[in-house]
Design a protein around this motif. Structure first.
Motif, PDB file in Angstrom:
ATOM      1  N   LEU A  78       0.842  -1.187   0.000  1.00 28.04           N
ATOM      2  CA  LEU A  78       0.000   0.000   0.000  1.00 28.04           C
ATOM      3  C   LEU A  78       0.886   1.249   0.000  1.00 28.04           C
ATOM      4  CD1 LEU A  78      -2.972   0.976   0.229  1.00 28.04           C
ATOM      5  CD2 LEU A  78      -2.621   1.076   2.703  1.00 28.04           C
ATOM      6  N   GLY A  79       0.598   2.175  -0.906  1.00 25.91           N
ATOM      7  CA  GLY A  79       1.396   3.392  -1.032  1.00 25.91           C
ATOM      8  C   GLY A  79       2.680   3.216  -1.816  1.00 25.91           C
ATOM      9  N   GLU A  80       2.847   2.043  -2.426  1.00 31.26           N
ATOM     10  CA  GLU A  80       4.075   1.756  -3.171  1.00 31.26           C
ATOM     11  C   GLU A  80       3.762   1.493  -4.648  1.00 31.26           C
ATOM     12  OE1 GLU A  80       6.513  -1.255  -1.418  1.00 31.26           O
ATOM     13  OE2 GLU A  80       6.030  -0.650   0.631  1.00 31.26           O
ATOM     14  N   PRO A  81       4.784   1.578  -5.509  1.00 30.97           N
ATOM     15  CA  PRO A  81       4.575   1.306  -6.933  1.00 30.97           C
ATOM     16  C   PRO A  81       4.251  -0.169  -7.180  1.00 30.97           C
ATOM     17  CG  PRO A  81       6.597   2.556  -6.587  1.00 30.97           C
ATOM     18  CD  PRO A  81       6.149   2.080  -5.238  1.00 30.97           C
ATOM     19  N   ILE A  82       3.269  -0.427  -8.035  1.00 31.02           N
ATOM     20  CA  ILE A  82       2.919  -1.779  -8.447  1.00 31.02           C
ATOM     21  C   ILE A  82       2.590  -1.764  -9.940  1.00 31.02           C
ATOM     22  CG2 ILE A  82       2.019  -2.433  -6.177  1.00 31.02           C
ATOM     23  CD1 ILE A  82      -0.810  -2.144  -7.383  1.00 31.02           C
ATOM     24  N   ARG A  83       2.407  -2.954 -10.486  1.00 29.12           N
ATOM     25  CA  ARG A  83       1.962  -3.087 -11.874  1.00 29.12           C
ATOM     26  C   ARG A  83       0.684  -3.911 -11.885  1.00 29.12           C
ATOM     27  NH1 ARG A  83       3.577  -7.189 -15.753  1.00 29.12           N
ATOM     28  NH2 ARG A  83       5.220  -7.830 -14.295  1.00 29.12           N
ATOM     29  N   ALA A  84      -0.342  -3.401 -12.562  1.00 34.98           N
ATOM     30  CA  ALA A  84      -1.623  -4.093 -12.649  1.00 34.98           C
ATOM     31  C   ALA A  84      -1.877  -4.473 -14.106  1.00 34.98           C
ATOM     32  CB  ALA A  84      -2.747  -3.214 -12.133  1.00 34.98           C
ATOM     33  N   ARG A  85      -2.054  -5.761 -14.342  1.00 35.16           N
ATOM     34  CA  ARG A  85      -2.291  -6.254 -15.698  1.00 35.16           C
ATOM     35  C   ARG A  85      -3.764  -6.569 -15.882  1.00 35.16           C
ATOM     36  NH1 ARG A  85       0.760 -11.523 -17.229  1.00 35.16           N
ATOM     37  NH2 ARG A  85       2.539 -10.087 -17.281  1.00 35.16           N
ATOM     38  N   THR A  86      -4.381  -5.908 -16.839  1.00 35.38           N
ATOM     39  CA  THR A  86      -5.769  -6.176 -17.200  1.00 35.38           C
ATOM     40  C   THR A  86      -5.783  -6.641 -18.650  1.00 35.38           C
ATOM     41  OG1 THR A  86      -6.048  -3.845 -17.784  1.00 35.38           O
ATOM     42  CG2 THR A  86      -6.719  -4.501 -15.589  1.00 35.38           C
ATOM     43  N   GLY A  87      -5.972  -7.942 -18.858  1.00 35.47           N
ATOM     44  CA  GLY A  87      -5.887  -8.481 -20.211  1.00 35.47           C
ATOM     45  C   GLY A  87      -4.465  -8.377 -20.715  1.00 35.47           C
ATOM     46  N   THR A  88      -4.288  -7.638 -21.784  1.00 36.15           N
ATOM     47  CA  THR A  88      -2.941  -7.445 -22.349  1.00 36.15           C
ATOM     48  C   THR A  88      -2.370  -6.081 -21.991  1.00 36.15           C
ATOM     49  OG1 THR A  88      -3.905  -6.614 -24.423  1.00 36.15           O
ATOM     50  CG2 THR A  88      -3.436  -8.986 -24.283  1.00 36.15           C
ATOM     51  N   GLN A  89      -3.087  -5.306 -21.181  1.00 37.47           N
ATOM     52  CA  GLN A  89      -2.639  -3.964 -20.824  1.00 37.47           C
ATOM     53  C   GLN A  89      -1.994  -3.956 -19.452  1.00 37.47           C
ATOM     54  OE1 GLN A  89      -5.764  -1.063 -20.395  1.00 37.47           O
ATOM     55  NE2 GLN A  89      -4.378   0.686 -20.553  1.00 37.47           N
ATOM     56  N   ASP A  90      -0.805  -3.369 -19.364  1.00 33.67           N
ATOM     57  CA  ASP A  90      -0.113  -3.184 -18.090  1.00 33.67           C
ATOM     58  C   ASP A  90      -0.224  -1.724 -17.670  1.00 33.67           C
ATOM     59  OD1 ASP A  90       0.600  -5.788 -17.927  1.00 33.67           O
ATOM     60  OD2 ASP A  90       2.752  -5.473 -18.043  1.00 33.67           O
ATOM     61  N   ARG A  91      -0.611  -1.523 -16.409  1.00 30.08           N
ATOM     62  CA  ARG A  91      -0.684  -0.170 -15.868  1.00 30.08           C
ATOM     63  C   ARG A  91       0.267  -0.076 -14.685  1.00 30.08           C
ATOM     64  NH1 ARG A  91      -7.305   0.251 -15.869  1.00 30.08           N
ATOM     65  NH2 ARG A  91      -7.531   1.181 -17.936  1.00 30.08           N
ATOM     66  N   HIS A  92       1.077   0.965 -14.680  1.00 32.49           N
ATOM     67  CA  HIS A  92       2.043   1.184 -13.610  1.00 32.49           C
ATOM     68  C   HIS A  92       1.610   2.402 -12.795  1.00 32.49           C
ATOM     69  CE1 HIS A  92       5.213  -1.539 -15.292  1.00 32.49           C
ATOM     70  NE2 HIS A  92       4.519  -1.302 -16.393  1.00 32.49           N
ATOM     71  N   GLY A  93       1.640   2.273 -11.488  1.00 32.92           N
ATOM     72  CA  GLY A  93       1.275   3.395 -10.641  1.00 32.92           C
ATOM     73  C   GLY A  93       1.465   3.043  -9.181  1.00 32.92           C
ATOM     74  N   THR A  94       0.938   3.884  -8.322  1.00 33.75           N
ATOM     75  CA  THR A  94       1.033   3.690  -6.881  1.00 33.75           C
ATOM     76  C   THR A  94      -0.275   3.111  -6.366  1.00 33.75           C
ATOM     77  OG1 THR A  94       2.573   5.543  -6.640  1.00 33.75           O
ATOM     78  CG2 THR A  94       1.395   4.828  -4.661  1.00 33.75           C
ATOM     79  N   PHE A  95      -0.169   2.045  -5.584  1.00 33.03           N
ATOM     80  CA  PHE A  95      -1.336   1.429  -4.973  1.00 33.03           C
ATOM     81  C   PHE A  95      -1.848   2.390  -3.907  1.00 33.03           C
ATOM     82  CE2 PHE A  95      -2.681  -2.389  -2.081  1.00 33.03           C
ATOM     83  CZ  PHE A  95      -4.013  -2.034  -2.233  1.00 33.03           C
ATOM     84  N   SER A  96      -2.931   3.093  -4.216  1.00 32.75           N
ATOM     85  CA  SER A  96      -3.432   4.154  -3.351  1.00 32.75           C
ATOM     86  C   SER A  96      -4.366   3.626  -2.264  1.00 32.75           C
ATOM     87  CB  SER A  96      -4.152   5.204  -4.194  1.00 32.75           C
ATOM     88  OG  SER A  96      -4.735   6.195  -3.391  1.00 32.75           O
ATOM     89  N   THR A  97      -5.349   2.776  -2.667  1.00 27.45           N
ATOM     90  CA  THR A  97      -6.333   2.260  -1.728  1.00 27.45           C
ATOM     91  C   THR A  97      -7.213   1.263  -2.458  1.00 27.45           C
ATOM     92  OG1 THR A  97      -8.019   2.912  -0.082  1.00 27.45           O
ATOM     93  CG2 THR A  97      -8.053   4.058  -2.191  1.00 27.45           C
ATOM     94  N   ILE A  98      -8.243   0.725  -1.777  1.00 24.99           N
ATOM     95  CA  ILE A  98      -9.355   0.083  -2.455  1.00 24.99           C
ATOM     96  C   ILE A  98     -10.596   0.899  -2.125  1.00 24.99           C
ATOM     97  CG2 ILE A  98      -8.344  -2.226  -2.473  1.00 24.99           C
ATOM     98  CD1 ILE A  98     -10.230  -2.952  -0.142  1.00 24.99           C
ATOM     99  N   ASP A  99     -11.551   0.957  -3.070  1.00 28.57           N
ATOM    100  CA  ASP A  99     -12.736   1.770  -2.836  1.00 28.57           C
ATOM    101  C   ASP A  99     -13.839   0.946  -2.166  1.00 28.57           C
ATOM    102  OD1 ASP A  99     -13.963   0.255  -4.824  1.00 28.57           O
ATOM    103  OD2 ASP A  99     -13.852   1.826  -6.350  1.00 28.57           O
ATOM    104  N   GLY A 100     -15.007   1.532  -2.036  1.00 31.13           N
ATOM    105  CA  GLY A 100     -16.107   0.892  -1.350  1.00 31.13           C
ATOM    106  C   GLY A 100     -16.693  -0.298  -2.070  1.00 31.13           C
ATOM    107  N   SER A 101     -16.238  -0.535  -3.298  1.00 28.55           N
ATOM    108  CA  SER A 101     -16.656  -1.721  -4.048  1.00 28.55           C
ATOM    109  C   SER A 101     -15.546  -2.759  -4.136  1.00 28.55           C
ATOM    110  CB  SER A 101     -17.095  -1.311  -5.467  1.00 28.55           C
ATOM    111  OG  SER A 101     -18.206  -0.436  -5.421  1.00 28.55           O
ATOM    112  N   GLY A 102     -14.425  -2.492  -3.469  1.00 28.03           N
ATOM    113  CA  GLY A 102     -13.298  -3.418  -3.498  1.00 28.03           C
ATOM    114  C   GLY A 102     -12.383  -3.236  -4.680  1.00 28.03           C
ATOM    115  N   ASN A 103     -12.632  -2.211  -5.518  1.00 29.66           N
ATOM    116  CA  ASN A 103     -11.779  -1.970  -6.678  1.00 29.66           C
ATOM    117  C   ASN A 103     -10.426  -1.412  -6.247  1.00 29.66           C
ATOM    118  OD1 ASN A 103     -13.936  -2.655  -8.396  1.00 29.66           O
ATOM    119  ND2 ASN A 103     -14.685  -0.546  -8.410  1.00 29.66           N
ATOM    120  N   LEU A 104      -9.390  -1.800  -6.959  1.00 27.93           N
ATOM    121  CA  LEU A 104      -8.053  -1.248  -6.737  1.00 27.93           C
ATOM    122  C   LEU A 104      -8.001   0.175  -7.273  1.00 27.93           C
ATOM    123  CD1 LEU A 104      -4.936  -1.747  -6.145  1.00 27.93           C
ATOM    124  CD2 LEU A 104      -4.786  -2.354  -8.562  1.00 27.93           C
TER     125      LEU A 104
END
Length: 238
Positions: free
Chosen positions: A194-220
């Protein structure tokens, strides 16, 4: 305890019409265990393979939040069997880490049971005494570990269920009484990276950013260079 089954989730769906209420189904061995995205789950004897089966009239989005309920229950049970919270962390969306390695995973599946009723199967696998070799793991993925290798504690599947079942019941009661907000807050208190850089892969797309939180629906919530992005499902790499 079943001696052998294809998968505890599959067995849960088969047994659901005949169950009087929520139940745990555990097997000593799975011959076709599955993880997320239909990946095979290596299932040697001595590890933990179980599914919690229940039925619900809740909306699918509400039902899906029980993966966080299960993650907290797993954290509670692992704290008890290892005797410490040290090294335990929760990896979004549904893994538990011990000493930085993956020690447990959760697979939540639903099937319609008619008249608005859903059968929910929460499959849980825990590497109690053995884990897959590193060469079977996707490059960049979190390496697997076992309770035995990381803590020195040898725990039987039956003994682990004796800790997990009441832990899950307590977390389910918390969820039913207070909704997702307290579950979310406590999950975040144990979140890995939490609060650190991660990589999130959705299908063939990679997204790089900081893991900020999860919302009220459990989404990253991933904070990228152009702002925050809500991600409902992805593979996360550290």
């Amino acid at each position: 305890m079943l001696a052998s089954v294809d998968s505890t989730n599959a067995e849960g769906f088969r047994q659901a019409p005949h169950l009087a209420g929520p139940a745990w189904i555990m097997a000593a061995e799975q011959t076709a265990g599955r993880g997320r995205r239909a990946r095979p789950w290596v299932s040697p004897r001595g590890n933990f393979y179980a599914t919690f089966v229940m039925q619900s009239h809740e909306a699918p989005a509400q039902i899906a939040l029980r993966s966080f309920v299960a993650a907290l229950a797993l954290h509670d049970a692992l704290c008890q069997v290892t005797g410490s919270t040290r090294g335990l962390a929760l990896k979004w969306p549904n893994d538990v880490l011990l000493g930085g390695g993956k020690v447990a995973g959760i697979l939540l599946e639903c099937q319609a049971a008619g008249q608005g009723l859903q059968t929910l199967a929460i499959g849980i696998g825990v590497n109690l005494i053995a884990h897959p070799p590193a060469e079977l793991v996707e490059p960049g993925a979190t390496l697997p570990v076992s309770v035995l290798s990381e803590s020195g504690q040898r725990v039987s599947p039956e003994a682990f269920l004796a800790k997990l079942a009441p832990a899950f019941a307590a977390r389910e009661a918390q969820f039913s009484a207070g909704g997702f907000a307290p579950i979310r807050a406590e999950w975040l208190s144990h979140a890995a990276r939490l609060g650190e850089p991660i990589r999130a892969r959705t299908g063939t797309q990679d997204r790089h950013g900081t893991f900020s939180t999860i919302d009220g629906s459990g989404n990253l919530i991933l904070h990228m260079s152009d702002g925050p992005v809500s991600i409902p499902a992805a593979e996360v790499f550290f």
